[in-house]
Write an enzyme that holds these catalytic residues in place. Sequence first.
Site, mmCIF file in Angstrom:
data_model
loop_
_atom_site.group_PDB
_atom_site.id
_atom_site.type_symbol
_atom_site.label_atom_id
_atom_site.label_comp_id
_atom_site.label_asym_id
_atom_site.label_seq_id
_atom_site.Cartn_x
_atom_site.Cartn_y
_atom_site.Cartn_z
ATOM 1 N N HIS A 197 9.620 -1.969 -10.589
ATOM 2 C CA HIS A 197 9.763 -3.415 -10.395
ATOM 3 C C HIS A 197 9.073 -4.169 -11.534
ATOM 4 O O HIS A 197 8.222 -3.606 -12.222
ATOM 5 C CB HIS A 197 9.071 -3.850 -9.095
ATOM 6 C CG HIS A 197 9.729 -3.375 -7.841
ATOM 7 N ND1 HIS A 197 9.094 -2.578 -6.926
ATOM 8 C CD2 HIS A 197 10.959 -3.620 -7.337
ATOM 9 C CE1 HIS A 197 9.911 -2.345 -5.901
ATOM 10 N NE2 HIS A 197 11.048 -2.955 -6.127
ATOM 11 N N CYS A 248 2.309 -4.165 -3.840
ATOM 12 C CA CYS A 248 3.363 -3.843 -2.844
ATOM 13 C C CYS A 248 2.859 -3.803 -1.409
ATOM 14 O O CYS A 248 3.652 -3.907 -0.479
ATOM 15 C CB CYS A 248 3.987 -2.494 -3.115
ATOM 16 S SG CYS A 248 3.584 -1.714 -4.616
HETATM 17 C C1 CIR Z 1 10.265 2.355 -3.260
HETATM 18 O O1 CIR Z 1 10.731 3.131 -4.104
HETATM 19 O O2 CIR Z 1 10.890 1.380 -2.866
HETATM 20 C C2 CIR Z 1 8.880 2.625 -2.710
HETATM 21 N N1 CIR Z 1 8.647 4.020 -2.624
HETATM 22 C C3 CIR Z 1 7.824 1.964 -3.559
HETATM 23 C C4 CIR Z 1 7.917 0.463 -3.540
HETATM 24 C C5 CIR Z 1 6.826 -0.193 -4.319
HETATM 25 N N2 CIR Z 1 6.924 -1.611 -4.193
HETATM 26 C C6 CIR Z 1 6.523 -2.463 -5.117
HETATM 27 O O3 CIR Z 1 6.131 -2.065 -6.199
HETATM 28 N N3 CIR Z 1 6.626 -3.754 -4.846
#
Ligand code: CIR
Length: 266
Positions: free
Chosen positions: A174, A261
């Site tokens: 992201h 996150c």
């Molecule tokens: C994903 O791949 O969606 C999750 N394992 C990790 C999400 C991390 N989110 C973020 O950086 N906002």
Amino acid sequence: MNADHGRTGGGDTGGYTRAIARRPGANLGRGLTTSRLDPPDHGLALAQFDGYVRALENCGLTVTVLDPLPEHPDAHFVEDTAVIVPELAVIARPGADSRRDEARHVAPVLARHRDLVRIEAPGILDGGDVLLAGRRALIGISERTNEAGARQLGAALAAHGYDWRPVPVAAGLHLKSSVNAVGNDLLLMTAEFADLEALAGYDRIVVDEKEANACNTLLVNGRLLTPAGYPETRRRLDALAREIVELDTSEFRKMDGGLSCLSLRF
Ligand code: CIR
């Protein structure tokens, strides 16, 4: 109109009074990841999560901790489900199929605090791609956020006087995996983002390649929450003369996650 409409929140830097987080479930290792690290340890992840919630509380936030969603092993990465400004909350439409339904579970919680707008198909958008810097939204175009999603979010925010810029995300999951605000108009970022036209006009700290994970540092009401284990970046953050809290994020990193996150801050 909701009770605290317009009084709280200040972009991705400060003025926060609340946060929403979700406890990691025992199945967190079944979430999406590109990492080749060992699977996460649930007990250690819970301890790291508790430390994170305490750190937000010490910044003055009231934290609502939601229960795990057994059918969504990535649901504790709750930031991806919404974008919140003082005037409204935009319910995201997460770009990964396995995560799309997570947003539906967060909407009723946010409806207690904000009027809601929703990203609709064909738009996809993850909150992790949205960096709020004052009255501007920097919106990452990534594997998880497309131009239709960015345009919908931009329009919802523009109705309240914000402007927005698309930012191509050529590295990392992201935008906020690699770029975060650590001061007014001051961004911490990896070298891949340093020359982007979309980020022109911001002061920047470009982290060493081997400390790229340190970019996922949060400025919360004047304090910097930063992942532990990145001494060069720590030295550079020390120069900002802010209080710094180092947090262990090892178990979340195994699943491509970090500090931003794990909560929605507003
Ligand atoms: C994903 O791949 O969606 C999750 N394992 C990790 C999400 C991390 N989110 C973020 O950086 N906002």
